[in-house]
Design a protein around this motif. Structure first.
Motif, PDB file in Angstrom:
ATOM      1  N   VAL A 145      16.711  84.833  41.676  1.00  0.00           N
ATOM      2  CA  VAL A 145      17.123  83.534  41.582  1.00  0.00           C
ATOM      3  C   VAL A 145      16.388  82.717  42.189  1.00  0.00           C
ATOM      4  CG1 VAL A 145      19.156  81.750  42.142  1.00  0.00           C
ATOM      5  CG2 VAL A 145      19.850  84.190  41.220  1.00  0.00           C
ATOM      6  N   SER A 146      15.818  81.713  41.304  1.00  0.00           N
ATOM      7  CA  SER A 146      15.203  80.660  42.547  1.00  0.00           C
ATOM      8  C   SER A 146      15.754  78.971  42.753  1.00  0.00           C
ATOM      9  CB  SER A 146      14.040  80.484  41.192  1.00  0.00           C
ATOM     10  OG  SER A 146      13.317  78.815  41.812  1.00  0.00           O
ATOM     11  N   VAL A 147      16.003  79.182  44.311  1.00  0.00           N
ATOM     12  CA  VAL A 147      16.317  78.071  44.774  1.00  0.00           C
ATOM     13  C   VAL A 147      15.656  76.662  45.299  1.00  0.00           C
ATOM     14  CG1 VAL A 147      17.999  77.468  46.755  1.00  0.00           C
ATOM     15  CG2 VAL A 147      18.579  80.171  45.430  1.00  0.00           C
ATOM     16  N   ASN A 148      16.032  75.492  45.141  1.00  0.00           N
ATOM     17  CA  ASN A 148      14.643  74.257  45.231  1.00  0.00           C
ATOM     18  C   ASN A 148      15.568  74.469  46.970  1.00  0.00           C
ATOM     19  OD1 ASN A 148      13.839  72.058  46.101  1.00  0.00           O
ATOM     20  ND2 ASN A 148      14.105  71.271  43.687  1.00  0.00           N
ATOM     21  N   SER A 149      13.955  74.276  47.590  1.00  0.00           N
ATOM     22  CA  SER A 149      14.169  74.979  49.094  1.00  0.00           C
ATOM     23  C   SER A 149      14.416  73.554  49.460  1.00  0.00           C
ATOM     24  CB  SER A 149      12.863  75.705  49.835  1.00  0.00           C
ATOM     25  OG  SER A 149      11.918  75.281  49.375  1.00  0.00           O
ATOM     26  N   SER A 150      13.933  72.430  48.939  1.00  0.00           N
ATOM     27  CA  SER A 150      14.158  70.612  49.110  1.00  0.00           C
ATOM     28  C   SER A 150      15.726  70.468  49.571  1.00  0.00           C
ATOM     29  CB  SER A 150      13.288  69.943  48.544  1.00  0.00           C
ATOM     30  OG  SER A 150      14.278  69.824  46.961  1.00  0.00           O
ATOM     31  N   VAL A 151      16.887  70.863  48.179  1.00  0.00           N
ATOM     32  CA  VAL A 151      18.186  70.949  48.754  1.00  0.00           C
ATOM     33  C   VAL A 151      18.278  71.282  49.899  1.00  0.00           C
ATOM     34  CG1 VAL A 151      20.340  70.658  47.894  1.00  0.00           C
ATOM     35  CG2 VAL A 151      18.041  70.370  46.544  1.00  0.00           C
ATOM     36  N   PRO A 152      19.160  70.602  51.202  1.00  0.00           N
ATOM     37  CA  PRO A 152      19.390  71.913  52.408  1.00  0.00           C
ATOM     38  C   PRO A 152      20.354  72.470  51.798  1.00  0.00           C
ATOM     39  CG  PRO A 152      19.075  69.083  52.540  1.00  0.00           C
ATOM     40  CD  PRO A 152      18.875  69.345  51.468  1.00  0.00           C
ATOM     41  N   LYS A 153      20.342  72.795  52.566  1.00  0.00           N
ATOM     42  CA  LYS A 153      21.487  74.670  52.582  1.00  0.00           C
ATOM     43  C   LYS A 153      22.851  74.084  52.709  1.00  0.00           C
ATOM     44  CE  LYS A 153      23.201  79.500  53.649  1.00  0.00           C
ATOM     45  NZ  LYS A 153      21.964  80.500  54.134  1.00  0.00           N
ATOM     46  N   LYS A 154      23.068  73.217  53.079  1.00  0.00           N
ATOM     47  CA  LYS A 154      24.851  72.325  53.083  1.00  0.00           C
ATOM     48  C   LYS A 154      25.039  72.230  51.751  1.00  0.00           C
ATOM     49  CE  LYS A 154      24.301  67.796  54.889  1.00  0.00           C
ATOM     50  NZ  LYS A 154      25.093  67.113  56.004  1.00  0.00           N
ATOM     51  N   TYR A 155      24.772  71.578  51.107  1.00  0.00           N
ATOM     52  CA  TYR A 155      24.659  71.236  49.830  1.00  0.00           C
ATOM     53  C   TYR A 155      24.748  72.777  48.178  1.00  0.00           C
ATOM     54  CZ  TYR A 155      23.405  66.805  52.554  1.00  0.00           C
ATOM     55  OH  TYR A 155      23.892  65.753  52.986  1.00  0.00           O
ATOM     56  N   SER A 156      25.524  73.849  48.882  1.00  0.00           N
ATOM     57  CA  SER A 156      25.228  74.677  48.322  1.00  0.00           C
ATOM     58  C   SER A 156      26.217  75.056  47.569  1.00  0.00           C
ATOM     59  CB  SER A 156      24.246  75.915  49.060  1.00  0.00           C
ATOM     60  OG  SER A 156      24.901  75.791  49.438  1.00  0.00           O
ATOM     61  N   ASN A 157      27.536  74.465  48.689  1.00  0.00           N
ATOM     62  CA  ASN A 157      28.947  74.789  48.482  1.00  0.00           C
ATOM     63  C   ASN A 157      29.483  74.229  49.004  1.00  0.00           C
ATOM     64  OD1 ASN A 157      30.311  75.526  51.053  1.00  0.00           O
ATOM     65  ND2 ASN A 157      28.050  76.936  51.199  1.00  0.00           N
ATOM     66  N   ASP A 158      31.185  74.140  48.471  1.00  0.00           N
ATOM     67  CA  ASP A 158      32.117  73.256  48.008  1.00  0.00           C
ATOM     68  C   ASP A 158      32.349  72.838  49.820  1.00  0.00           C
ATOM     69  OD1 ASP A 158      33.407  74.957  47.257  1.00  0.00           O
ATOM     70  OD2 ASP A 158      35.003  74.227  47.645  1.00  0.00           O
ATOM     71  N   SER A 159      32.170  73.821  50.660  1.00  0.00           N
ATOM     72  CA  SER A 159      33.256  74.092  51.726  1.00  0.00           C
ATOM     73  C   SER A 159      31.569  73.756  52.784  1.00  0.00           C
ATOM     74  CB  SER A 159      33.239  75.818  52.181  1.00  0.00           C
ATOM     75  OG  SER A 159      32.222  76.327  52.226  1.00  0.00           O
ATOM     76  N   GLN A 160      30.904  73.118  52.381  1.00  0.00           N
ATOM     77  CA  GLN A 160      29.819  72.511  53.613  1.00  0.00           C
ATOM     78  C   GLN A 160      29.527  71.160  53.239  1.00  0.00           C
ATOM     79  OE1 GLN A 160      26.784  75.389  53.993  1.00  0.00           O
ATOM     80  NE2 GLN A 160      27.942  76.232  55.869  1.00  0.00           N
ATOM     81  N   SER A 161      29.121  71.006  51.722  1.00  0.00           N
ATOM     82  CA  SER A 161      28.474  69.789  51.431  1.00  0.00           C
ATOM     83  C   SER A 161      29.929  68.147  51.794  1.00  0.00           C
ATOM     84  CB  SER A 161      29.009  69.132  49.860  1.00  0.00           C
ATOM     85  OG  SER A 161      28.409  68.475  49.114  1.00  0.00           O
ATOM     86  N   ASP A 162      28.983  67.209  52.078  1.00  0.00           N
ATOM     87  CA  ASP A 162      29.696  66.052  52.446  1.00  0.00           C
ATOM     88  C   ASP A 162      29.554  65.162  51.377  1.00  0.00           C
ATOM     89  OD1 ASP A 162      27.096  65.654  53.082  1.00  0.00           O
ATOM     90  OD2 ASP A 162      27.884  64.948  55.029  1.00  0.00           O
ATOM     91  N   LEU A 163      29.356  65.338  50.171  1.00  0.00           N
ATOM     92  CA  LEU A 163      28.965  64.682  49.055  1.00  0.00           C
ATOM     93  C   LEU A 163      29.876  64.706  48.108  1.00  0.00           C
ATOM     94  CD1 LEU A 163      25.910  66.024  47.263  1.00  0.00           C
ATOM     95  CD2 LEU A 163      25.650  64.450  49.612  1.00  0.00           C
ATOM     96  N   LEU A 164      30.890  62.638  48.741  1.00  0.00           N
ATOM     97  CA  LEU A 164      32.279  62.728  48.250  1.00  0.00           C
ATOM     98  C   LEU A 164      32.366  61.961  46.751  1.00  0.00           C
ATOM     99  CD1 LEU A 164      34.094  62.533  51.820  1.00  0.00           C
ATOM    100  CD2 LEU A 164      33.870  64.577  50.053  1.00  0.00           C
ATOM    101  N   ALA A 165      32.849  61.904  46.030  1.00  0.00           N
ATOM    102  CA  ALA A 165      32.979  61.054  44.761  1.00  0.00           C
ATOM    103  C   ALA A 165      34.793  60.851  44.307  1.00  0.00           C
ATOM    104  CB  ALA A 165      32.027  61.683  43.587  1.00  0.00           C
ATOM    105  N   SER A 166      34.680  59.536  44.211  1.00  0.00           N
ATOM    106  CA  SER A 166      36.129  59.458  44.193  1.00  0.00           C
ATOM    107  C   SER A 166      35.842  58.168  42.644  1.00  0.00           C
ATOM    108  CB  SER A 166      36.553  58.453  45.078  1.00  0.00           C
ATOM    109  OG  SER A 166      38.042  57.682  44.697  1.00  0.00           O
ATOM    110  N   VAL A 167      36.507  59.406  42.026  1.00  0.00           N
ATOM    111  CA  VAL A 167      36.551  58.743  40.209  1.00  0.00           C
ATOM    112  C   VAL A 167      37.097  58.397  40.013  1.00  0.00           C
ATOM    113  CG1 VAL A 167      36.907  60.201  37.829  1.00  0.00           C
ATOM    114  CG2 VAL A 167      35.498  61.211  39.602  1.00  0.00           C
TER     115      VAL A 167
END
Length: 85
Positions: free
Chosen positions: A51-73
């Motif tokens: 699997v090729s992973v884009n290394s420019s994306v910080p690892k914390k954004y690779s799963n829902d338990s670590q990501s702090d990217l929140l969206a209120s739909v």
């Protein structure tokens, strides 16, 4: 992904970073995270490819338990911009 209901949606990310969910998304709170694209035309009889992973994306954004990217739909059109630093 909704931490409350488990509902999840996906969208391809373009070269410019833009994305759009093509199906209706239920109103609610979601955590956004990034996963490698899956090759849906993969030859299952061939040896697996790494699997090729884009290394420019910080690892914390690779799963829902670590990501702090929140969206209120909310009802209607929603636009979100995520700063992944």
């Amino acid at each position: 992904m909704s931490q409350k209901t488990g509902a999840a949606y996906k969208a391809a990310i373009g070269a410019d970073g833009a994305f759009a969910v093509e199906e209706p998304v239920r109103v609610g709170e979601y955590v956004a995270y990034v996963q490698p694209a899956v090759d849906l035309n993969m030859d299952m009889s061939a040896p697996p490819k790494p699997v090729s992973v884009n290394s420019s994306v910080p690892k914390k954004y690779s799963n829902d338990s670590q990501s702090d990217l929140l969206a209120s739909v909310q009802e209607g059109k929603n636009d979100f911009q995520f700063d992944m630093k």
